[in-house]
Every structure is written in C-alpha cells, then in structure tokens.
Design an enzyme around this catalytic site. Structure first.
Site, PDB file in Angstrom:
ATOM      1  N   HIS A 167       0.947   2.091   2.572  1.00 30.24           N
ATOM      2  CA  HIS A 167       0.354   1.942   1.248  1.00 30.24           C
ATOM      3  C   HIS A 167      -0.469   3.178   0.880  1.00 30.24           C
ATOM      4  CE1 HIS A 167       0.527  -2.690   1.712  1.00 30.24           C
ATOM      5  NE2 HIS A 167       1.339  -2.362   0.726  1.00 30.24           N
ATOM      6  N   CYS A 254      -7.292  -3.937   3.292  1.00 29.21           N
ATOM      7  CA  CYS A 254      -6.281  -5.003   3.242  1.00 29.21           C
ATOM      8  C   CYS A 254      -6.885  -6.397   3.381  1.00 29.21           C
ATOM      9  CB  CYS A 254      -5.270  -4.818   4.370  1.00 29.21           C
ATOM     10  SG  CYS A 254      -4.707  -3.138   4.601  1.00 29.21           S
TER      11      CYS A 254
HETATM   12  N1  GLY Z   1       1.697  -5.981   7.942  1.00 27.96           N
HETATM   13  C1  GLY Z   1       1.292  -5.701   6.641  1.00 27.96           C
HETATM   14  C2  GLY Z   1       2.425  -5.341   5.764  1.00 27.96           C
HETATM   15  O1  GLY Z   1       3.359  -4.720   6.240  1.00 27.96           O
HETATM   16  O2  GLY Z   1       2.461  -5.667   4.631  1.00 27.96           O
END
Ligand code: GLY
Length: 263
Positions: A167, A254
């Site tokens: 991300h 996150c």
């Molecule tokens: N494990 C977090 C994701 O890949 O979205």
C-alpha cells in the site's frame, strides 16, 4: 486544530484466530495469535492514552485480514466512505464496517464499481488527499473517491505506490501538518515535493508505516535509528510491537480508522 492528525475517535477490530490465514506477499510464518493480541492491546492503549474514544469491534472469523480495519473505510470530518477493496477476500470487510460508521456519521457514502480502492493507499494531509495506485487500488477507484468527496471540498491527487509495495502508506505517514515520514524509494517519485520530509533510516523502511495520533507518533518497534531521528525532531514516539502484523504486511496505520466527526 488539525483535520489530519487531531482525532477524537478511532475504530479497531480484535484479531481473529483466522489471522493465520491472512494475506501476505512472502510467507515468513504464521502470526502468533496471543502475541498479536498483546501488541494490539498496547496499540489500543496508546490511542486511548491521548483521550480518544476507541471502539474495539469483535473479531470477524470469516475475514482473516479484518484486524486491518483501515482498508475498509475512509473517515473524514464531514462523513465516511466505504471502500471497495481490490483483494477479493477482503471485500466483505467493507460492508461489515458500514453499520459501525453509521453510528458516528449521518453521511456514509460508498465507492461504486468498477474501480477498487483500499484505505491503506490513502494519505490525508492538511491540504489534500493523496491516493497511490497499487495492486489493490486503481485509477477508477481514485476517480470514484474524487467524485464522492468533491462537495466536501477535498482535493484528491493520484500518485503511485512503489512496485512490490502493498500500500501507499506502507511507505509513508503524516507526522504533522507539513511533515511526512517516508522511505527514500517513495520520496524519489517526487510525490512529496513541497512537504518537509523525514526519511526512514536505510534498512528501516518498514518504520514508514507509522501514525500521528494527537500528541503521539505510533511507530513499530525495532527501528532504533528512525526512532532516534523522530525523537530528536521533537515527536512524542510510542514504539509498539508489530512483529505479528508485519508477517501479514500490516503496520500502525492498518490497525485503526482515525477521525473527528463534525459535532
Ligand atoms: N494482509 C493484509 C493485506 O494483504 O491486505
């Protein structure tokens, strides 16, 4: 009052035993649930320590990655937006978050297809919303977000998440109204030109996924040179264990949705 790091609320979700099946780019072993829970509790304590109201939702066994609530929604002052995750196994998490968002907001909007967008690719600064296209977020998803926030007067700028990085915020975080913590590889793209930048120490790129939450900067444990730099720069650092979330490519941002809804 900063709209990008002064928050009254956060939403987290307890890690589920199914976390062992969470998505990961490289398999470095299953996360240990007890240790994950201990790290998560320390994280929630650090948020609450600022005086914020932190809701911890029950674990969702059907969604192994659902502890990473940030990907399911974007919470702004004016309203919340339910995301459309690019990872098929994570789409149901967004729908599951909607009823909770509706307890805090009168205005909850939703990203329509065909595009995809995950919260981990979105960085809200004082002046704009940056969205990194990635394997999970595409240009149509960015356009859908831009359309949804236009009447709230936000500028949305499309940028690029570096290749092979999950991300956009894997590689950056906001430290204050003018300052971004980021990796050198992301800084090299020029996307933060005009901002003051602090770069993670070489070999400590995973420290970039931090969060500024009121007076604290939550930083994953294990990155002493970056922590020292931030401490010397005057930030109030809280180092939180992240070894288990890191096995699933997760970090500080996150694990929460952070917001200050309009009164
Ligand atoms: N494990 C977090 C994701 O890949 O979205």
């Amino acid at each position: 009052m900063s709209r990008s790091f002064s928050f009254t609320h956060a939403i987290c979700r307890a890690p589920s035993p199914s976390i062992v099946d969470g998505l990961r780019a490289v398999d470095t072993g299953a996360p240990d649930l007890d240790l994950f829970r201990a790290h998560h509790a320390a994280y929630v304590d650090a948020l609450r320590d600022t005086g914020a109201n932190v809701t911890v939702l029950p674990a969702l066994d059907a969604f192994p990655d659902s502890v990473f609530v940030e990907d399911a929604a974007l919470c702004l002052t004016e309203g919340a937006i339910v995301m459309r995750p690019g990872a098929p196994s994570r789409r149901g998490e967004a729908a599951a978050m909607r009823p909770t968002l509706e307890t805090f907001y009168d205005d909850v909007r939703e990203i329509d297809g065909p595009g995809f967008i995950e919260g981990g690719d979105i960085l809200v600064t004082e002046s704009e919303i940056l969205v990194g296209t990635s394997a999970r977020t595409d240009a149509a998803g960015v356009d859908a977000l831009r359309a949804l926030v236009a009447d709230w007067d936000y500028r949305v700028r499309e940028v690029q998440t570096p290749p092979d990085v999950l991300h956009f915020k894997t590689d950056c975080s906001l430290l204050d109204a003018d300052t971004i913590l980021c990796t050198r590889r992301l800084a090299a793209s020029g996307c933060f030109d005009g901002y003051r930048q602090i770069h993670t120490a070489d070999g400590e790129e995973a420290a970039a996924n931090a969060i500024r939450f009121n007076q604290h900067v939550l930083l994953p444990k294990g990155f002493p040179r970056t922590a020292e730099t931030l401490g010397k720069a005057g930030y109030d650092i809280r180092q939180i264990g992240n070894s288990e979330a890191a096995k699933l490519d997760g970090g500080m941002s996150c694990l929460s949705l952070r917001f200050r809804p309009a009164p």
